[in-house]
Scaffold this motif. Structure first.
Motif: not given
Length: 287
Positions: A194, A196, A249-250, A253-254, A258-259
């Motif tokens: 989750k 980077k 989008s959320s 991200e979770q 990123d995209d």
């Protein structure tokens, strides 16, 4: 007779599977199946008697119940016990006192240009799992009926075969260097997908060269670190799509993407439908 021997091909066939919970004090009912019943304890412990022999199956352990033998819970659970169950069929099998020691000992006959080689699969009737994360993800994928792909039954059979082969590996207790490195990488990815996540960070955490980690994972599990991470991300995304109303989008991200556009593309590539279609389908199933 602590081991079951299957001659392959063919491999046993998956029938159905699911997940259950025994509340504190509850115990397994008395019954007898005409097929194999595999029980894996996620949390807690089960007390089962089969063919007059009592077993205690703890967290991270499994038992394979034999067709035609009566089984029942001889004692209630001490705590809420979560488990996966799986029924499979194979009419030809033997029971033995010992299993195999390595892969080479499992080859029974060489193949020809017209006949396949013959192997034996020698599984403990009761065993302990080292790679719990892999096993439990495999079960989660097996009980997932949300995808509308026409090839879903075939996919599940392949996942089941992977599960059996992994249980055979676990029974040997002699992982290769590739498997040890792959197992370390899987554990790290399971904890950090989750975030980077990058190959640089993975290599630094494991103290191995990036290319070496990738080769080990490809040989041991058939996936690169990136593919394994994406599989974990999409599995978590499916859960979030089912239980939340979060925006795409959320959710992207979770799960460490990123995209949102790339997230949607990856989801459709792996599941055959878009995240939006998946959410709509889940809501229809609930209604």
């Amino acid at each position: 007779m602590d081991h079951i021997i299957f001659k392959i091909p063919p491999l046993p066939v998956l029938i159905t599977c699911g997940e259950g919970v025994f509340k504190t004090g509850e115990k397994h009912i008395k019954r007898e199946y005409s097929v194999f019943d595999l029980l894996y304890v996620i949390k807690g412990e089960l007390f089962l008697t089969e063919g007059g022999k009592p077993y205690r199956i703890r967290e991270g352990e499994y038992i394979i119940l034999i067709p035609g033998l009566e089984h029942y819970g001889h004692q209630g659970c001490h705590e809420d016990t979560h488990y996966f169950w799986l029924h499979f069929q194979e009419k030809s099998y033997e029971l033995a006192d010992q299993g195999g020691e390595n892969w080479t000992g499992l080859k029974l006959e060489k193949g020809t240009f017209e006949t396949p080689p013959l192997y034996s699969l020698r599984l403990p009737r009761k065993g302990k799992v080292d790679q719990k994360t892999f096993i439990e993800k495999q079960f989660r994928s097996l009980i997932d009926d949300t995808a509308e792909n026409t090839d879903l039954p075939l996919r599940k059979q392949l996942l089941f075969e992977e599960l059996l082969i992994h249980l055979q590996k676990e029974a040997f207790r002699i992982p290769s260097a590739n498997e040890r490195v792959a197992s370390e990488a899987q554990r790290y990815i399971d904890r950090h997908y989750k975030e980077k996540l990058s190959m640089d960070r993975l290599a630094q955490a494991l103290h191995y060269n990036q290319d070496y980690i990738t080769r080990c994972m490809q040989k041991a599990v058939g996936l690169t670190p990136g593919q394994y991470a994406n599989k974990a991300r999409i599995l978590e995304a499916k859960r979030l799509l089912s239980v939340t109303n979060d925006k795409m989008s959320s959710i992207a991200e979770q799960v460490g993407i990123d995209d949102p556009t790339y997230f949607s593309k990856l989801f459709k590539q792996m599941e055959g439908i878009s995240p939006i279609e998946y959410r709509k389908m889940m809501k229809r199933n609930i209604e």
